[in-house]
Design a protein around this motif. Sequence first.
Motif, PDB file in Angstrom:
ATOM      1  N   LEU A 147      -4.157  -0.112   5.874  1.00  0.00           N
ATOM      2  CA  LEU A 147      -2.943  -1.108   6.447  1.00  0.00           C
ATOM      3  C   LEU A 147      -3.705  -2.090   7.548  1.00  0.00           C
ATOM      4  CD1 LEU A 147      -0.203   1.409   7.706  1.00  0.00           C
ATOM      5  CD2 LEU A 147      -0.392   0.251   5.466  1.00  0.00           C
ATOM      6  N   SER A 148      -5.012  -1.726   7.768  1.00  0.00           N
ATOM      7  CA  SER A 148      -5.763  -2.758   8.711  1.00  0.00           C
ATOM      8  C   SER A 148      -6.474  -3.586   7.594  1.00  0.00           C
ATOM      9  CB  SER A 148      -6.896  -1.739   9.439  1.00  0.00           C
ATOM     10  OG  SER A 148      -7.978  -1.095   8.590  1.00  0.00           O
ATOM     11  N   ASN A 165       1.059  15.022   7.358  1.00  0.00           N
ATOM     12  CA  ASN A 165       1.637  15.295   8.493  1.00  0.00           C
ATOM     13  C   ASN A 165       1.491  13.517   9.035  1.00  0.00           C
ATOM     14  OD1 ASN A 165       1.940  16.097  11.235  1.00  0.00           O
ATOM     15  ND2 ASN A 165      -0.096  16.007  11.795  1.00  0.00           N
ATOM     16  N   ALA A 166       2.262  12.759   7.962  1.00  0.00           N
ATOM     17  CA  ALA A 166       2.517  11.284   8.419  1.00  0.00           C
ATOM     18  C   ALA A 166       3.963  11.338   8.550  1.00  0.00           C
ATOM     19  CB  ALA A 166       1.867  10.367   7.304  1.00  0.00           C
ATOM     20  N   ASP A 167       4.460  10.395   9.505  1.00  0.00           N
ATOM     21  CA  ASP A 167       5.860   9.944   9.688  1.00  0.00           C
ATOM     22  C   ASP A 167       6.371   9.240   8.699  1.00  0.00           C
ATOM     23  OD1 ASP A 167       8.120   9.290  10.827  1.00  0.00           O
ATOM     24  OD2 ASP A 167       7.617   8.159  12.478  1.00  0.00           O
ATOM     25  N   PHE A 185      -5.344  10.073  -0.749  1.00  0.00           N
ATOM     26  CA  PHE A 185      -5.313   9.477   0.733  1.00  0.00           C
ATOM     27  C   PHE A 185      -4.777  10.491   1.780  1.00  0.00           C
ATOM     28  CE2 PHE A 185      -4.352   4.949  -1.397  1.00  0.00           C
ATOM     29  CZ  PHE A 185      -5.859   4.866  -1.494  1.00  0.00           C
ATOM     30  N   THR A 186      -5.564  10.562   2.885  1.00  0.00           N
ATOM     31  CA  THR A 186      -5.149  11.135   4.114  1.00  0.00           C
ATOM     32  C   THR A 186      -4.352  10.047   4.732  1.00  0.00           C
ATOM     33  OG1 THR A 186      -7.274  10.516   5.280  1.00  0.00           O
ATOM     34  CG2 THR A 186      -7.194  12.716   3.899  1.00  0.00           C
ATOM     35  N   ARG A 187      -3.858  10.470   6.011  1.00  0.00           N
ATOM     36  CA  ARG A 187      -3.155   9.628   6.858  1.00  0.00           C
ATOM     37  C   ARG A 187      -4.132   8.504   7.772  1.00  0.00           C
ATOM     38  NH1 ARG A 187      -0.540  12.161  12.295  1.00  0.00           N
ATOM     39  NH2 ARG A 187      -2.611  12.156  12.614  1.00  0.00           N
ATOM     40  N   ASP A 188      -5.329   9.074   7.477  1.00  0.00           N
ATOM     41  CA  ASP A 188      -6.267   8.230   8.054  1.00  0.00           C
ATOM     42  C   ASP A 188      -6.887   7.088   7.188  1.00  0.00           C
ATOM     43  OD1 ASP A 188      -6.367   9.453  10.612  1.00  0.00           O
ATOM     44  OD2 ASP A 188      -8.147  10.593  10.310  1.00  0.00           O
ATOM     45  N   PHE A 190       0.749  -1.142   0.077  1.00  0.00           N
ATOM     46  CA  PHE A 190      -0.139  -0.194   0.213  1.00  0.00           C
ATOM     47  C   PHE A 190       0.875   1.199  -0.005  1.00  0.00           C
ATOM     48  CE2 PHE A 190      -2.474  -3.237   2.446  1.00  0.00           C
ATOM     49  CZ  PHE A 190      -3.560  -3.358   1.783  1.00  0.00           C
ATOM     50  N   GLY A 191       0.387   2.320  -0.727  1.00  0.00           N
ATOM     51  CA  GLY A 191       0.933   3.630  -0.531  1.00  0.00           C
ATOM     52  C   GLY A 191       0.335   4.902  -0.205  1.00  0.00           C
TER      53      GLY A 191
END
Length: 497
Positions: A227-228, A247-249, A218-221, A212-213
């Motif tokens: 991923l789930s 705002n993602a790591d 796509f937002t962080r959420d 997945f990218g």
Amino acid sequence: MKLTKLYNELTNKHTNRESSINKHYKEKAEQGQINTDHQNFRVNESLKSNRFLGELNQNFEVSNNTQSNMSLENIKIIGVTGSKGKSTVAYLTHKYLEHIGKKSVLYSSIEIDSKASNKASKQACETSITNESIILDILEEASVYQAEYVVLEINESAIAQGLIKDIPFSIRALTNIEKSNSEEFMDSKIYVENKKSFFRNIPTEDRCVSIFGLTGSFTRDDFNELLSLSDNEIITYGSKYICENRNADYTNIDFLLKTNSDKKLETLDGLRFSIKIRNSKEIHVETGIMGTFNALNITLVAAILDALGILKTVEFSDFLQGVNIPGRNEVIKTNNRTIVIGVSLAPTLEGFKKLKEFNEIDMLKVVIGSSGSGFKYWDDKFQSSRRIGLLATHREFAMNYVSNNADYAYLTSSDPAASNPTDIANEMNSYVDNRIPTQIIVDRKIAIKQSILDSNPGDLIFIAGRGNRQYYCKSGTDFDLFTDLEVVEAVIKDLGW
């Protein structure tokens, strides 16, 4: 034994089907290249150098019942889905596999490349997987060719019909999900769920890796929700820029696209960037491929190859230097002009506009048409009232986008089918509303020719809409056969460039 079981079930279900392999061998037999014996075909000694069959075992026999010869269980199958970029990712994956000497079969909208098939290679197709018979063809062709890999572009119809639900994929990869991408054919919520379903309930015994990218809208959420979806192994990819923007790591991303600090991502010579793998080794990419979005596509390809255990960073970099993707921002440079043949306007033109801002090109010109409706042989979904009702909306959006990013537009036809191509071009012109100069040339071949004749050194011409498609639906019942590239090459030859 899952692939063998699937093959047996489909074979028993489709008892009257003639395989693409038998069709292929019959064609070769008619050419005197194969000795025939009833329903069985034996590869002749003279075929060792043949493009399609040269790598097949000369003693391999093909019949309507090839079950005893099937060797499917060692084949690794890669499935790539998404809204945009899936055909490019599938194509590049397949071509790299061949580049390093692996046997691979490709089914994508760019082309079907299967050495044991009667299907013509280097020709685009609307949808590569349309029914169960195609699945049987893929399995048989892969077995006969003794393929190590099968790369499949998975679109929403294949998922919706359940055609690929029993295939034990080794890799399931997602490019992006754009809610409006298939609004002509299905509700956006249904479309998004369709794409997500490809990654749900994957059997543990498949040992599948999901990739997945953090891409597109796509937002962080949204990304965390992706991923789930899967309980299997997951690999992630994305760009440092997008991660910071959302705002993602980015330090948690397995394959991270980074622009080189002293260079732009895209120049007139193509893309320049690096891919950092799990915060350790890096791949430095310099490729003639254009389109900033293709940097993420290439990053996904690297992730797929690494998951397969065959990514060689130096060879991957070398491979990317010489590759050109048919009909997907395919670049032709001639006489100090740059001609690009592609499919989607957005976000391609925005990237090209930046090239002008950096004085890398002079004029940005676009050749564009819009499809009509009513072709006799089109699938029902292309004839739906939903699609027809949205055509005007899409034309208006396209011409607003062109007006905001290009300097000049040649308005032409693009599969008008039963619709009046002049009416379509006039409608498109009305949306431009004199914001940029336009010229209506309904004949697509002449429009492409005129755009080249009118060009000056330093210009970039983007020919949009058809990619490498050959079939051109010119009326409700009739079609022509040509690609935009063929037209461009003929014009260049006539000009002596």
